[in-house]
Every structure is written in C-alpha cells, then in structure tokens.
Write a protein that holds these residues in place. Structure first.
Motif, short mmCIF file in Angstrom:
data_model
loop_
_atom_site.label_atom_id
_atom_site.label_comp_id
_atom_site.label_asym_id
_atom_site.label_seq_id
_atom_site.Cartn_x
_atom_site.Cartn_y
_atom_site.Cartn_z
N VAL A 100 0.81 -0.99 -0.01
CA VAL A 100 -0.18 -0.01 0.10
C VAL A 100 0.96 1.25 -0.13
O VAL A 100 1.49 1.27 0.95
CB VAL A 100 -0.78 -0.02 1.23
N ALA A 105 -3.95 5.14 0.15
CA ALA A 105 -4.27 3.85 0.42
C ALA A 105 -4.96 3.01 -0.53
O ALA A 105 -4.98 1.94 -0.82
CB ALA A 105 -5.38 3.94 1.66
N THR A 108 -2.94 0.27 -4.21
CA THR A 108 -2.29 -1.03 -3.77
C THR A 108 -2.38 -2.17 -4.53
O THR A 108 -3.00 -2.40 -5.65
CB THR A 108 -3.51 -1.49 -2.45
#
Length: 120
Positions: A100, A105, A108
């Motif tokens: 990540v 976030a 990933t």
C-alpha cells in the motif's frame, strides 16, 4: 507492470517453521510502500496478520500470530519476509503479501498467494 511474487510456502509439521518471501517488481519504489501479510483459510475471510512500515521501524501483528511470526523487509532487495515459527494446523491458509502506497491507500497491490499447510 507491478508484480508481487510470493514464495516459500509448503507442507510442514506442527511445530515447524517456514519463511515466506515476497519480491516486488522494480517499477515499484519499494520504500514508498507499507507492506503486509494476509492469509485466507478455506471458508474464511482474508485476515491481516502482520504489517511493517516503510523502513521497518514499526511492525504489528494479529493476536493469533504474535510471538510466533516475524515480519521484516529488505528495501535494497524489494523484498518482504514472514518468518513463521511454532506453526499450528490452524495456520493452514493461502498467504498473500500486500503493498500500500504510504500516501494513498487506494494505490495497492496483491501477490498471487502461496499455500501453507501445517499437518502431521
């Protein structure tokens, strides 16, 4: 193309050890990524079991593996490891590594998984 490739799984007896490795492709700036290991047993949801910060200073573990598993990383080799000791039958699962991006976030990546079977 970003690739994460796990290796090191296999069949081991209860009480034994295995070391998993996850190598990422060079297109990924490895030290920009938080790395983690997850596992999924048959019929169960995937669970996070260990994570490590960008430069390895912080690690976290699920209660189920704390004291038995150790996550580490070698940023020079674009590799994250999971040392698994005192393995139990309930550790049987497919193990996945995850990357990540520290600043997003939503960025990933997952590996394809490696099977770990703990059985006598």
């Amino acid at each position: 193309q970003v690739q994460l490739v796990e290796s090191g799984g296999g069949l081991v007896q209860p009480g034994g050890s295995l070391r998993l490795s996850c190598v990422t492709s060079s297109v990924l700036t490895f030290n920009n990524y938080l790395m983690s290991w997850h596992r999924q047993a048959p019929g169960k949801a995937r669970e996070l079991i260990a994570s490590i910060s960008r430069f390895g200073g912080n690690t976290n573990y699920a209660d189920s593996v704390k004291g038995r598993f150790t996550i580490s990383r070698d940023n020079a080799k674009n590799t994250v490891y999971l040392q698994m000791n005192s393995l139990k039958p309930e550790d049987t699962a497919v193990y996945y590594c995850n990357a990540v991006l520290w600043s997003n976030a939503g960025n990933t990546y997952w590996g394809q998984g490696t099977q770990v079977t703990v059985s006598s």
